[in-house]
Design a protein around this motif. Structure first.
Motif, PDB file in Angstrom:
ATOM      1  N   ARG A  61      48.179  28.806  36.497  1.00 57.28           N
ATOM      2  CA  ARG A  61      47.301  28.412  35.437  1.00 57.28           C
ATOM      3  C   ARG A  61      46.190  29.487  35.714  1.00 57.28           C
ATOM      4  NH1 ARG A  61      47.418  22.685  32.792  1.00 57.28           N
ATOM      5  NH2 ARG A  61      46.084  24.372  31.228  1.00 57.28           N
ATOM      6  N   VAL A  62      45.623  30.304  34.773  1.00 58.57           N
ATOM      7  CA  VAL A  62      44.625  31.318  35.088  1.00 58.57           C
ATOM      8  C   VAL A  62      43.854  31.397  33.733  1.00 58.57           C
ATOM      9  CG1 VAL A  62      45.551  32.762  37.047  1.00 58.57           C
ATOM     10  CG2 VAL A  62      46.140  33.043  34.700  1.00 58.57           C
ATOM     11  N   VAL A  63      42.479  31.749  33.888  1.00 57.87           N
ATOM     12  CA  VAL A  63      41.686  31.769  32.781  1.00 57.87           C
ATOM     13  C   VAL A  63      42.332  33.029  31.697  1.00 57.87           C
ATOM     14  CG1 VAL A  63      39.466  32.895  32.051  1.00 57.87           C
ATOM     15  CG2 VAL A  63      39.669  31.338  34.012  1.00 57.87           C
ATOM     16  N   GLY A  64      42.469  32.701  30.547  1.00 59.29           N
ATOM     17  CA  GLY A  64      43.040  33.544  29.546  1.00 59.29           C
ATOM     18  C   GLY A  64      44.475  33.911  29.663  1.00 59.29           C
ATOM     19  N   ASN A  65      45.292  32.940  30.302  1.00 62.04           N
ATOM     20  CA  ASN A  65      46.668  33.289  30.587  1.00 62.04           C
ATOM     21  C   ASN A  65      46.806  34.774  30.708  1.00 62.04           C
ATOM     22  OD1 ASN A  65      46.255  31.958  27.530  1.00 62.04           O
ATOM     23  ND2 ASN A  65      47.487  33.737  27.317  1.00 62.04           N
ATOM     24  N   ILE A  66      46.115  35.463  31.539  1.00 61.86           N
ATOM     25  CA  ILE A  66      46.194  36.943  31.904  1.00 61.86           C
ATOM     26  C   ILE A  66      47.146  36.973  32.808  1.00 61.86           C
ATOM     27  CG2 ILE A  66      44.923  38.724  32.878  1.00 61.86           C
ATOM     28  CD1 ILE A  66      42.649  37.502  30.986  1.00 61.86           C
ATOM     29  N   VAL A  67      48.062  38.071  32.943  1.00 62.81           N
ATOM     30  CA  VAL A  67      48.710  38.394  33.813  1.00 62.81           C
ATOM     31  C   VAL A  67      48.559  39.923  34.083  1.00 62.81           C
ATOM     32  CG1 VAL A  67      51.297  39.055  34.315  1.00 62.81           C
ATOM     33  CG2 VAL A  67      50.720  36.926  32.741  1.00 62.81           C
ATOM     34  N   PRO A  68      47.912  40.190  35.127  1.00 62.94           N
ATOM     35  CA  PRO A  68      47.603  41.682  35.354  1.00 62.94           C
ATOM     36  C   PRO A  68      49.193  42.421  35.528  1.00 62.94           C
ATOM     37  CG  PRO A  68      46.341  40.318  36.703  1.00 62.94           C
ATOM     38  CD  PRO A  68      47.308  39.207  36.008  1.00 62.94           C
ATOM     39  N   ALA A  69      48.954  43.631  34.976  1.00 62.49           N
ATOM     40  CA  ALA A  69      50.174  44.635  35.243  1.00 62.49           C
ATOM     41  C   ALA A  69      50.463  44.866  36.562  1.00 62.49           C
ATOM     42  CB  ALA A  69      49.828  45.812  34.434  1.00 62.49           C
ATOM     43  N   HIS A  70      51.787  45.090  36.901  1.00 66.01           N
ATOM     44  CA  HIS A  70      52.055  45.558  38.335  1.00 66.01           C
ATOM     45  C   HIS A  70      51.019  46.426  38.878  1.00 66.01           C
ATOM     46  CE1 HIS A  70      54.472  45.612  41.952  1.00 66.01           C
ATOM     47  NE2 HIS A  70      54.541  46.611  41.659  1.00 66.01           N
ATOM     48  N   GLY A  71      50.584  46.318  40.088  1.00 64.47           N
ATOM     49  CA  GLY A  71      50.208  47.329  40.808  1.00 64.47           C
ATOM     50  C   GLY A  71      48.419  47.217  40.672  1.00 64.47           C
ATOM     51  N   THR A  72      48.087  46.484  39.504  1.00 65.27           N
ATOM     52  CA  THR A  72      46.531  46.515  39.111  1.00 65.27           C
ATOM     53  C   THR A  72      45.789  45.529  39.796  1.00 65.27           C
ATOM     54  OG1 THR A  72      46.887  45.133  37.271  1.00 65.27           O
ATOM     55  CG2 THR A  72      46.813  47.463  36.823  1.00 65.27           C
ATOM     56  N   ALA A  73      46.376  44.422  40.271  1.00 67.06           N
ATOM     57  CA  ALA A  73      45.720  43.405  41.166  1.00 67.06           C
ATOM     58  C   ALA A  73      46.919  42.607  41.679  1.00 67.06           C
ATOM     59  CB  ALA A  73      44.960  42.488  39.741  1.00 67.06           C
TER      60      ALA A  73
END
Ligand SMILES: [Zn+2]
Length: 215
Positions: A61-73
């Motif tokens: 569970r994360v704000v905005g159901n955001i999934v950072p692209a691989h390698g960005t975070a």
């Protein structure tokens, strides 16, 4: 914390006894079938929506159901994905957005994010969604635009999800599938993204493996 004592007592008295055998069986291991990525929003309760039991959904569970692209975070979301896919070997990943999402609303009112550097940086991972939504749905306003943006964000985060090597591998060899959902809080409805047409369809109108497993 007295706020929670009443609930805890109710859990011990009314809930745990009925689930004791289940919890004891799960005490040493878990084998969830789905990684469920959704917003931190207090109104979204995955177990209610899916009527799943303990041990079925591995939740992130994360704000905005955001999934950072691989390698960005290399943060908690990436760790949850790798653990769920590589260790728990889930069959499905669901990214679930929702109505009235504060993270989506923030794009229309950036002034409200004054002094919130972490939130600003985090929702940048939804920049592609806002760009597409403005291009495709710029004629909409208010809540209508917010719905369109939240759905576009689900599509964007699914794209990011697919960039993670373990997800890409699972999709390629057929051991994993990914789905995008939009949950309307007031209506109590879930729509699933048709990944061929790009349209969202009410979940009970979709005939697929995820539905079969959690219904
Ligand atoms: Zn939200």
């Amino acid at each position: 914390m007295n706020l929670f004592v009443t609930g805890y007592k109710k859990f011990r008295r009314d809930v745990y006894p009925g689930l004791e055998a289940q919890y004891r069986a799960l005490a040493k291991s878990q084998k969830p079938h789905t990684l469920f990525i959704t917003c931190s929003d207090s109104r979204v309760r995955p177990a209610d929506l899916t009527q799943t039991q303990p041990g079925e959904l591995f939740k992130c569970r994360v704000v905005g159901n955001i999934v950072p692209a691989h390698g960005t975070a290399a943060g908690g979301v990436t760790a949850a994905i790798e653990y769920a896919v590589m260790v728990l070997r889930v069959d499905n990943v669901v990214v679930c957005g929702h109505s009235d999402c504060g993270a989506m609303r923030a794009f229309s009112h950036p002034e409200k994010l004054e002094g919130m550097k972490a939130v600003r940086a985090w929702i940048e991972h939804a920049e592609s969604a806002i760009a597409v939504a403005k291009g495709q749905f710029g004629h909409l306003s208010g809540d209508e635009f917010l719905v369109a943006l939240a759905k576009e964000n689900v599509i964007s985060q699914l794209q990011h999800l697919r960039t993670h090597p373990c997800v890409a591998t699972g999709l390629r060899n057929g051991s994993l599938r990914v789905e995008g959902w939009y949950y309307d809080i007031g209506q109590g409805t879930i729509e699933q993204l048709d990944q061929v047409t790009g349209k969202f369809v009410e979940l009970d109108q979709v005939d697929d493996r995820v539905v079969a497993q959690i219904s």
